[in-house]
Design a protein around this motif. Structure first.
Motif, mmCIF file in Angstrom:
data_model
loop_
_atom_site.group_PDB
_atom_site.id
_atom_site.type_symbol
_atom_site.label_atom_id
_atom_site.label_comp_id
_atom_site.label_asym_id
_atom_site.label_seq_id
_atom_site.Cartn_x
_atom_site.Cartn_y
_atom_site.Cartn_z
ATOM 1 N N PHE A 92 42.756 54.644 35.238
ATOM 2 C CA PHE A 92 42.337 54.474 33.794
ATOM 3 C C PHE A 92 43.405 53.993 32.941
ATOM 4 C CE2 PHE A 92 38.358 56.738 33.273
ATOM 5 C CZ PHE A 92 38.088 56.409 32.080
ATOM 6 N N ALA A 93 44.713 54.077 33.133
ATOM 7 C CA ALA A 93 45.830 53.761 32.256
ATOM 8 C C ALA A 93 45.942 52.122 32.343
ATOM 9 C CB ALA A 93 47.084 54.344 32.873
ATOM 10 N N ARG A 94 45.462 51.369 33.540
ATOM 11 C CA ARG A 94 45.344 50.035 33.645
ATOM 12 C C ARG A 94 44.817 49.264 32.615
ATOM 13 N NH1 ARG A 94 45.466 50.537 39.391
ATOM 14 N NH2 ARG A 94 42.938 49.688 39.197
ATOM 15 N N LEU A 95 43.794 50.265 31.996
ATOM 16 C CA LEU A 95 42.829 49.436 30.879
ATOM 17 C C LEU A 95 43.603 48.902 29.863
ATOM 18 C CD1 LEU A 95 39.881 51.996 30.973
ATOM 19 C CD2 LEU A 95 39.770 49.702 32.000
ATOM 20 N N TRP A 96 44.666 49.648 29.373
ATOM 21 C CA TRP A 96 45.378 49.395 28.267
ATOM 22 C C TRP A 96 46.833 48.617 28.514
ATOM 23 C CZ3 TRP A 96 43.212 54.068 29.218
ATOM 24 C CH2 TRP A 96 42.106 54.521 28.321
ATOM 25 N N ASP A 97 46.729 48.203 29.731
ATOM 26 C CA ASP A 97 48.187 47.268 30.337
ATOM 27 C C ASP A 97 47.605 45.804 30.243
ATOM 28 O OD1 ASP A 97 50.580 46.572 31.049
ATOM 29 O OD2 ASP A 97 50.169 47.562 33.276
ATOM 30 N N VAL A 98 47.873 45.097 29.211
ATOM 31 C CA VAL A 98 47.351 43.921 29.159
ATOM 32 C C VAL A 98 48.619 42.898 29.138
ATOM 33 C CG1 VAL A 98 46.155 42.050 28.070
ATOM 34 C CG2 VAL A 98 45.272 44.358 28.010
ATOM 35 N N GLY A 99 48.811 41.921 30.116
ATOM 36 C CA GLY A 99 50.219 41.274 29.968
ATOM 37 C C GLY A 99 50.196 40.175 29.067
ATOM 38 N N GLU A 100 51.114 39.782 28.644
ATOM 39 C CA GLU A 100 51.337 38.655 27.791
ATOM 40 C C GLU A 100 50.888 37.294 28.321
ATOM 41 O OE1 GLU A 100 54.677 36.565 24.629
ATOM 42 O OE2 GLU A 100 55.206 38.282 26.193
ATOM 43 N N GLY A 101 49.916 36.815 27.647
ATOM 44 C CA GLY A 101 49.271 35.539 28.337
ATOM 45 C C GLY A 101 48.586 35.503 29.389
ATOM 46 N N GLU A 102 48.114 36.866 29.508
ATOM 47 C CA GLU A 102 47.307 37.036 30.777
ATOM 48 C C GLU A 102 45.754 36.583 30.498
ATOM 49 O OE1 GLU A 102 46.743 40.576 33.832
ATOM 50 O OE2 GLU A 102 46.666 41.243 31.708
ATOM 51 N N SER A 103 45.003 35.790 31.498
ATOM 52 C CA SER A 103 43.837 35.538 31.134
ATOM 53 C C SER A 103 42.780 36.648 31.390
ATOM 54 C CB SER A 103 43.164 34.264 32.056
ATOM 55 O OG SER A 103 43.420 34.647 33.342
ATOM 56 N N ALA A 104 41.527 36.330 31.190
ATOM 57 C CA ALA A 104 40.371 37.586 31.111
ATOM 58 C C ALA A 104 40.273 37.743 32.598
ATOM 59 C CB ALA A 104 39.261 36.952 30.716
ATOM 60 N N VAL A 105 40.300 36.738 33.360
ATOM 61 C CA VAL A 105 39.890 36.883 34.728
ATOM 62 C C VAL A 105 41.183 37.751 35.533
ATOM 63 C CG1 VAL A 105 39.649 35.614 37.211
ATOM 64 C CG2 VAL A 105 38.328 34.698 35.047
ATOM 65 N N ASP A 106 42.391 37.462 35.093
ATOM 66 C CA ASP A 106 43.784 38.089 35.766
ATOM 67 C C ASP A 106 43.609 39.518 34.982
ATOM 68 O OD1 ASP A 106 44.289 35.887 36.947
ATOM 69 O OD2 ASP A 106 45.833 35.271 35.095
ATOM 70 N N TYR A 107 43.170 39.823 33.925
ATOM 71 C CA TYR A 107 43.132 41.090 33.465
ATOM 72 C C TYR A 107 42.031 41.940 34.373
ATOM 73 C CZ TYR A 107 41.530 44.831 30.304
ATOM 74 O OH TYR A 107 41.111 46.270 29.868
ATOM 75 N N LEU A 108 40.654 41.439 34.465
ATOM 76 C CA LEU A 108 39.821 41.910 35.396
ATOM 77 C C LEU A 108 40.371 42.350 36.839
ATOM 78 C CD1 LEU A 108 36.378 40.064 33.988
ATOM 79 C CD2 LEU A 108 37.357 42.547 33.405
ATOM 80 N N VAL A 109 40.925 41.503 37.275
ATOM 81 C CA VAL A 109 41.436 41.616 38.660
ATOM 82 C C VAL A 109 42.241 42.900 38.529
ATOM 83 C CG1 VAL A 109 42.823 40.780 40.627
ATOM 84 C CG2 VAL A 109 41.031 39.205 39.487
ATOM 85 N N ASP A 110 43.274 42.796 37.583
ATOM 86 C CA ASP A 110 44.308 43.912 37.431
ATOM 87 C C ASP A 110 43.544 45.515 37.499
ATOM 88 O OD1 ASP A 110 46.240 42.187 37.979
ATOM 89 O OD2 ASP A 110 46.678 41.928 35.617
ATOM 90 N N ILE A 111 42.548 45.411 36.762
ATOM 91 C CA ILE A 111 41.853 46.729 36.383
ATOM 92 C C ILE A 111 40.839 46.938 37.534
ATOM 93 C CG2 ILE A 111 42.172 46.531 33.970
ATOM 94 C CD1 ILE A 111 38.990 46.095 33.661
ATOM 95 N N SER A 112 40.838 46.076 38.643
ATOM 96 C CA SER A 112 39.866 46.358 39.851
ATOM 97 C C SER A 112 38.196 46.236 39.517
ATOM 98 C CB SER A 112 40.260 47.815 40.485
ATOM 99 O OG SER A 112 41.404 48.075 41.125
ATOM 100 N N ALA A 113 38.154 45.261 38.602
ATOM 101 C CA ALA A 113 37.001 44.800 38.210
ATOM 102 C C ALA A 113 36.813 43.377 38.721
ATOM 103 C CB ALA A 113 36.467 45.236 36.874
ATOM 104 N N GLY A 114 37.782 42.660 39.259
ATOM 105 C CA GLY A 114 37.745 41.189 39.562
ATOM 106 C C GLY A 114 36.531 41.018 40.738
ATOM 107 N N GLN A 115 36.479 41.978 41.555
ATOM 108 C CA GLN A 115 35.606 41.801 42.699
ATOM 109 C C GLN A 115 34.097 41.687 42.331
ATOM 110 O OE1 GLN A 115 37.740 44.226 42.516
ATOM 111 N NE2 GLN A 115 36.830 46.340 42.973
ATOM 112 N N ARG A 116 33.732 42.320 41.459
ATOM 113 C CA ARG A 116 32.501 42.575 40.870
ATOM 114 C C ARG A 116 31.906 41.406 39.903
ATOM 115 N NH1 ARG A 116 29.653 47.290 41.246
ATOM 116 N NH2 ARG A 116 30.737 48.967 41.858
ATOM 117 N N LEU A 117 33.213 40.707 39.402
ATOM 118 C CA LEU A 117 32.995 39.519 38.763
ATOM 119 C C LEU A 117 32.770 38.208 39.981
ATOM 120 C CD1 LEU A 117 32.932 37.510 36.021
ATOM 121 C CD2 LEU A 117 35.323 37.491 36.387
ATOM 122 N N ALA A 118 33.342 38.352 40.901
ATOM 123 C CA ALA A 118 33.163 37.420 41.718
ATOM 124 C C ALA A 118 31.892 37.489 42.572
ATOM 125 C CB ALA A 118 34.230 37.524 42.769
ATOM 126 N N TYR A 119 31.427 38.587 42.937
ATOM 127 C CA TYR A 119 30.013 38.751 43.311
ATOM 128 C C TYR A 119 28.890 38.156 42.488
ATOM 129 C CZ TYR A 119 32.498 42.373 46.378
ATOM 130 O OH TYR A 119 33.190 42.971 47.031
#
Length: 507
Positions: free
Chosen positions: A313-340
């Motif tokens: 849950f805590a990763r939801l508020w951890d947004v890196g500087e200059g991080e893209s939307a895809v990188d953010y979804l990968v960091d919060i464990s949602a990137g695989q669903r976007l890939a599917y």
């Protein structure tokens, strides 16, 4: 023997079987399920009482010489017809088998999954066509809700305290479920925590929340529904389901805004009552309001602190500087669903009119994965030569596009939107009970619409049962409140007495 098969006895048996369907519905992955169609994660225990219920209902309708059908049956048949056409057309694409899965296997599994879901839909429709039917169903739903809350809280104690041994809870869980508990998240009777959250949002919360808004408590004790709502929200917190908590908040907020204006007005009037006096005195009423406000703030802070303990849950508020939307979804464990989903949309673009065939999109996902997805561990495990996993689109809307094309997608969407028309007709009918059903139906409909963004299974019993319990009153009770009923003889629920013919006076 014929005395045992009388219509009243069969009707009582049907009501008992339907009650068992509702009571056993929270068990989503029963471990003792035959695997003649292959192993799958969704193996509802409710399929056992449903199997004899369907033929029993057909016998009763055959005796009555009528077969009740929902008002939107034509839309459903249109979708099924085009899904069949898409499945037949998919053979022409000659898809290459993936591991041990062939095109025929995937199509047969998909149709079996869809037919099981439709069996739950028609059973719910046939068993909930009157106010008495729905009230009887609600008693079983409340019983299932109480058992689910109790078992979920026991799991929460075992995972967060040392009062109950976790090994004991795991042993009990594996007696009926195909999966033990996760390290920190409760799952109730379901396979995983997000499925437990779906049960509360689509199946349980709509009815108890509607009882509050419509002021129609099922039990005499009016404090039961508020208590069930609070416990349900507490269970959702212990699931750590991000999609479940977000969906619950959205559904509660939208339903409250759209249908709870009277309750909001009464609550606001009650809240401001002590402050409208000329001299503001320290009374018990004022202390009560400040106390409730303090409890609410403390509960929100405690919930936020509890959720922040888990990095998921805590990763939801951890947004890196200059991080893209895809990188953010990968960091919060949602990137695989976007890939599917992206791969499924690529399959749709290859056959936009017919799709790949119902259930066959999984055979074409691997070549369409985006490049950034190969670093995700879940995707990498699927691509391993030692793996036997078959990927899924993970979104029902994208799956419909990929497997049935644009026409099949729109047929299903129109069928799904037709339930909003049922809800509107119930609201404007002027009947208090129908308005109660409409509020619950709106809550469940919103939950289903949000859930299908990230889930793609047709064998999803709570979705079909929620829609069936909405279509039943719409096709049955609404006929008694229609302004055109007196002009339509087919809408009568009982035969009318024939009027005696008038005698002409003799000349």
């Amino acid at each position: 023997m014929p005395a045992l098969l009388t219509t009243p006895r069969l009707e009582r048996a049907a009501r008992l079987l339907w009650g068992l369907v509702l009571l056993t519905l929270p068990v989503t992955s029963f471990r003792y399920m035959p695997d003649f169609m292959g192993r799958t994660l969704i193996q509802p225990l409710a399929f056992y009482p449903l199997a004899p219920l369907i033929p029993l209902l057909l016998v009763l309708f055959w005796r009555q010489r009528r077969l009740p059908l929902p008002g939107n049956i034509s839309l459903l048949l249109a979708f099924l017809l085009f899904a069949l056409i898409a499945s037949l057309a998919g053979i022409l694409y000659a898809p290459i088998p993936l591991r041990v899965a062939t095109y025929d296997d995937r199509v047969l599994r998909a149709w079996f999954s869809l037919l099981v879901g439709l069996a739950f839909f028609f059973a719910a429709f046939w068993m909930n066509r009157s106010e008495r039917d729905i009230k009887a169903s609600l008693k079983w739903i409340y019983a299932g809700l109480a058992l689910t809350i109790l078992w979920s809280l026991v799991q929460a104690l075992a995972l967060n305290t040392s009062l109950i041994p976790r090994s004991l809870i795991n042993q009990i869980q594996t007696l009926f479920s195909a999966r033990p508990l996760l390290p920190r998240r409760i799952s109730g009777f379901a396979y995983e925590p997000s499925w437990l959250a779906d049960q509360f949002i689509i199946f349980f919360l709509p009815w108890v929340f509607a009882a509050l808004l419509a002021r129609r408590p099922l039990l005499r004790q009016k404090w039961v529904e508020p208590l069930l709502v609070l416990f349900s929200l507490g269970v959702l917190v212990f699931t750590y389901s991000r999609s479940g908590l977000l969906s619950a908040l959205l559904c509660i907020a939208l339903v409250f805004i759209l249908t709870g204006r009277d309750l909001m007005r009464r609550a606001w009037t009650w809240l401001l009552q002590p402050f409208r006096r000329r001299k503001l005195a320290l009374t018990s009423g004022l202390l009560l309001r400040f106390g409730l406000f303090a409890v609410l703030v403390a509960g929100l802070l405690a919930t936020a602190g509890f959720l922040a303990r888990y990095d998921y849950f805590a990763r939801l508020w951890d947004v890196g500087e200059g991080e893209s939307a895809v990188d953010y979804l990968v960091d919060i464990s949602a990137g695989q669903r976007l890939a599917y989903m992206q791969a499924g949309f690529a399959v749709y673009e290859g056959a936009p009119l017919t799709g790949a065939g119902l259930g066959a999109a999984s055979l074409s996902l691997f070549p369409n994965y985006p490049d950034w997805a190969f670093v995700i561990p879940e995707v990498a495990r699927q691509l391993s030569p030692d793996s036997n996993l078959i990927p899924n689109v993970k979104s029902l809307y994208v799956r419909l596009l990929a497997e049935t094309g644009l026409p099949g997608f729109w047929f299903f969407v129109v069928f799904f939107l037709s339930f909003l028309a049922f809800i509107r007709r119930m609201v404007i009918s002027g009947d208090a009970f129908l308005r109660f059903v409409a509020v619950a139906g709106l809550f469940a409909w919103l939950g289903i619409a949000i859930r299908n963004l990230t889930q793609d299974s047709f064998t999803f019993p709570i979705m079909w049962i929620a829609l069936g319990m909405l279509a039943g009153p719409a096709s049955g009770l609404l006929k008694n409140h229609s302004p055109w009923r007196k002009f339509n003889e087919t809408d009568t629920l009982a035969p009318r007495r024939a009027r005696p013919a008038r005698r002409r006076p003799r000349l």
